[in-house]
Design a protein around this motif. Sequence first.
Motif, PDB file in Angstrom:
ATOM      1  N   UNK A  19       0.844  -1.212   0.000  1.00 50.94           N
ATOM      2  CA  UNK A  19       0.000   0.000   0.000  1.00 50.94           C
ATOM      3  C   UNK A  19       0.875   1.256   0.000  1.00 50.94           C
ATOM      4  N   UNK A  20       1.967   1.182   0.732  1.00 53.20           N
ATOM      5  CA  UNK A  20       2.921   2.307   0.751  1.00 53.20           C
ATOM      6  C   UNK A  20       3.423   2.584  -0.662  1.00 53.20           C
ATOM      7  N   UNK A  57      12.988  -2.080   3.643  1.00 51.72           N
ATOM      8  CA  UNK A  57      13.738  -1.562   4.793  1.00 51.72           C
ATOM      9  C   UNK A  57      13.339  -0.106   5.074  1.00 51.72           C
ATOM     10  N   UNK A  58      13.175   0.683   4.010  1.00 51.49           N
ATOM     11  CA  UNK A  58      12.757   2.078   4.186  1.00 51.49           C
ATOM     12  C   UNK A  58      11.385   2.142   4.843  1.00 51.49           C
ATOM     13  N   UNK A  59      10.461   1.288   4.365  1.00 53.31           N
ATOM     14  CA  UNK A  59       9.105   1.277   4.908  1.00 53.31           C
ATOM     15  C   UNK A  59       9.130   0.994   6.418  1.00 53.31           C
ATOM     16  N   UNK A  60       9.942   0.014   6.821  1.00 59.25           N
ATOM     17  CA  UNK A  60      10.076  -0.301   8.251  1.00 59.25           C
ATOM     18  C   UNK A  60      10.631   0.896   9.023  1.00 59.25           C
ATOM     19  N   UNK A  61      11.635   1.534   8.443  1.00 57.66           N
ATOM     20  CA  UNK A  61      12.229   2.703   9.105  1.00 57.66           C
ATOM     21  C   UNK A  61      11.168   3.796   9.317  1.00 57.66           C
ATOM     22  N   UNK A  62      10.343   4.030   8.287  1.00 57.96           N
ATOM     23  CA  UNK A  62       9.347   5.103   8.362  1.00 57.96           C
ATOM     24  C   UNK A  62       8.263   4.794   9.396  1.00 57.96           C
ATOM     25  N   UNK A  63       8.064   3.507   9.671  1.00 57.05           N
ATOM     26  CA  UNK A  63       7.074   3.124  10.686  1.00 57.05           C
ATOM     27  C   UNK A  63       7.658   3.196  12.099  1.00 57.05           C
ATOM     28  N   UNK A  66      12.691   6.517  15.063  1.00 56.65           N
ATOM     29  CA  UNK A  66      14.052   7.012  15.209  1.00 56.65           C
ATOM     30  C   UNK A  66      14.306   8.170  14.240  1.00 56.65           C
ATOM     31  N   UNK A  67      15.278   8.988  14.618  1.00 60.08           N
ATOM     32  CA  UNK A  67      15.663  10.098  13.741  1.00 60.08           C
ATOM     33  C   UNK A  67      17.082   9.850  13.242  1.00 60.08           C
ATOM     34  N   UNK A  68      17.343  10.064  11.962  1.00 60.77           N
ATOM     35  CA  UNK A  68      18.713   9.859  11.469  1.00 60.77           C
ATOM     36  C   UNK A  68      19.692  10.837  12.126  1.00 60.77           C
ATOM     37  N   UNK A  69      20.961  10.444  12.137  1.00 61.02           N
ATOM     38  CA  UNK A  69      21.993  11.298  12.729  1.00 61.02           C
ATOM     39  C   UNK A  69      22.148  12.591  11.935  1.00 61.02           C
ATOM     40  N   UNK A  70      22.040  12.490  10.622  1.00 55.03           N
ATOM     41  CA  UNK A  70      22.146  13.666   9.745  1.00 55.03           C
ATOM     42  C   UNK A  70      20.966  13.608   8.776  1.00 55.03           C
ATOM     43  N   UNK A  71      20.765  14.644   7.999  1.00 56.40           N
ATOM     44  CA  UNK A  71      19.689  14.603   7.005  1.00 56.40           C
ATOM     45  C   UNK A  71      19.911  13.446   6.035  1.00 56.40           C
ATOM     46  N   UNK A  72      18.829  12.750   5.708  1.00 53.72           N
ATOM     47  CA  UNK A  72      18.906  11.654   4.745  1.00 53.72           C
ATOM     48  C   UNK A  72      17.871  11.914   3.655  1.00 53.72           C
ATOM     49  N   UNK A  73      18.262  11.702   2.407  1.00 53.60           N
ATOM     50  CA  UNK A  73      17.314  11.770   1.299  1.00 53.60           C
ATOM     51  C   UNK A  73      17.319  10.404   0.616  1.00 53.60           C
ATOM     52  N   UNK A  74      16.133   9.773   0.552  1.00 55.67           N
ATOM     53  CA  UNK A  74      15.999   8.468  -0.097  1.00 55.67           C
ATOM     54  C   UNK A  74      15.351   8.687  -1.457  1.00 55.67           C
ATOM     55  N   UNK A  75      15.983   8.186  -2.505  1.00 54.90           N
ATOM     56  CA  UNK A  75      15.461   8.370  -3.863  1.00 54.90           C
ATOM     57  C   UNK A  75      14.992   7.034  -4.410  1.00 54.90           C
ATOM     58  N   UNK A 193      14.594 -13.144  -3.284  1.00 53.96           N
ATOM     59  CA  UNK A 193      13.897 -14.244  -2.613  1.00 53.96           C
ATOM     60  C   UNK A 193      14.705 -14.809  -1.445  1.00 53.96           C
ATOM     61  N   UNK A 194      15.952 -14.349  -1.282  1.00 48.54           N
ATOM     62  CA  UNK A 194      16.771 -14.836  -0.169  1.00 48.54           C
ATOM     63  C   UNK A 194      16.306 -14.173   1.134  1.00 48.54           C
ATOM     64  N   UNK A 195      16.090 -15.006   2.154  1.00 49.17           N
ATOM     65  CA  UNK A 195      15.576 -14.472   3.424  1.00 49.17           C
ATOM     66  C   UNK A 195      16.473 -13.405   4.012  1.00 49.17           C
ATOM     67  N   UNK A 196      17.783 -13.599   3.851  1.00 48.66           N
ATOM     68  CA  UNK A 196      18.720 -12.717   4.530  1.00 48.66           C
ATOM     69  C   UNK A 196      18.792 -11.315   3.910  1.00 48.66           C
ATOM     70  N   UNK A 197      18.330 -11.163   2.675  1.00 48.38           N
ATOM     71  CA  UNK A 197      18.490  -9.883   1.976  1.00 48.38           C
ATOM     72  C   UNK A 197      17.794  -8.737   2.698  1.00 48.38           C
ATOM     73  N   UNK A 198      16.588  -9.009   3.196  1.00 46.65           N
ATOM     74  CA  UNK A 198      15.858  -7.943   3.888  1.00 46.65           C
ATOM     75  C   UNK A 198      16.582  -7.538   5.161  1.00 46.65           C
ATOM     76  N   UNK A 199      17.186  -8.517   5.834  1.00 46.97           N
ATOM     77  CA  UNK A 199      17.910  -8.214   7.076  1.00 46.97           C
ATOM     78  C   UNK A 199      19.152  -7.377   6.764  1.00 46.97           C
ATOM     79  N   UNK A 200      19.872  -7.761   5.705  1.00 47.91           N
ATOM     80  CA  UNK A 200      21.056  -6.980   5.289  1.00 47.91           C
ATOM     81  C   UNK A 200      20.644  -5.544   4.982  1.00 47.91           C
ATOM     82  N   UNK A 201      19.552  -5.392   4.245  1.00 52.58           N
ATOM     83  CA  UNK A 201      19.094  -4.055   3.861  1.00 52.58           C
ATOM     84  C   UNK A 201      18.691  -3.248   5.094  1.00 52.58           C
ATOM     85  N   UNK A 202      17.956  -3.888   6.005  1.00 49.89           N
ATOM     86  CA  UNK A 202      17.481  -3.163   7.201  1.00 49.89           C
ATOM     87  C   UNK A 202      18.639  -2.752   8.098  1.00 49.89           C
TER      88      UNK A 202
END
Length: 339
Positions: A19-20, A57-63, A66-75, A193-202
């Motif tokens: 939905x996001x 990973x971005x979606x989880x972060x937005x939910x 926490x606040x980033x240490x510096x400004x972050x722009x995600x494209x 499809x690898x389970x670990x990929x989402x963890x690496x990204x997060x």
Amino acid sequence: MLNVIRAPRREDIAPRVNEFLRALPGPVAIHLPGRDSSRTRVLVTLSHGNEPSGLEALHLWLLGDEQPAVNVVVILGSVEAARAEPLFFLRQLPDQRDLNRCFNPPYNKDEQGQLAQSILRYIRDLKPEAVVDMHNTSGSSVAFAVTVGDTPAQRALVGHFVNRLIVTDLRLGSLMEQDLGCPVVTIEAGGSLDENSDIVAQQGMRNFFLASELFSESREIALFRHPLRLELRQHSRIDYADRALHDRDITVRQDIEKFNFAPIDVDEMLGWLGVDGLSHLVIGSACQQPHAVSEFFRVEAGCLYPVQRMHLFMATTRPDIAASDCLFYFVNDVTIDTI
Ligand SMILES: [Zn+2]
């Protein structure tokens, strides 16, 4: 061309990633204000619509709260391709070029070129201290980084995400080849499809957002320098199986992906060759220096073996990708190094 969302509020984020994605305005730059607003970091992801780990990973972060240490722009570039049905299936829309091959001029050829140009301009205007481009691999793989060049700052940046680094001089028109005025690295979080990929990204994203200093850490990194590519000759026939297929010029073993990043010894059989032996294969190099296939591979009793111990990566079991791109990348030397 590039939409902008500033400081999204947690209560406005859809609870499910699908939905996001559907609610995004198209290609977008999302600004996340940091505690230190004098510095900015850029994370680019979803340049390929079938590579969801960075978006998830971005979606989880937005939910989270926490606040980033510096400004972050995600494209997020290929939002339209990602949300074409079935979701997260198309690398790019059928009539479009691969966005991550459009970062070299000219940009006015098509929409993808214009989008690439607007992403480049946007990033340069931000004057970021680092840029990370996050992807998934086509096949199953452990996570790794790719850089053009090999500086201490790039290695330190890689260390926030993964511990394997491929240094290449391949020039394809990708984002990481461009001069953005700061260190740039590509992170391949592993197969979608690898389970670990989402963890690496997060975990990598959290490190990248939360570290007060990006370039001070020292971690061990396995370095794979200047890989070569094993390619199929045009019109040669390839397939994947657990035995020789007699109507193919080369049959690669079905479980080849398990060798991605693992060391391969000289007695490891990689596949079966037809009567023409190695002649259906060619070594493509990132820097296009000619190499004979027989420098690196040999035939014994109709089977394909490496000549020396080597490491493979980006091995696929899709005949169409093997034919249009390559069977796999390989290097003979790996050095374990610290920053
Ligand atoms: Zn990608």
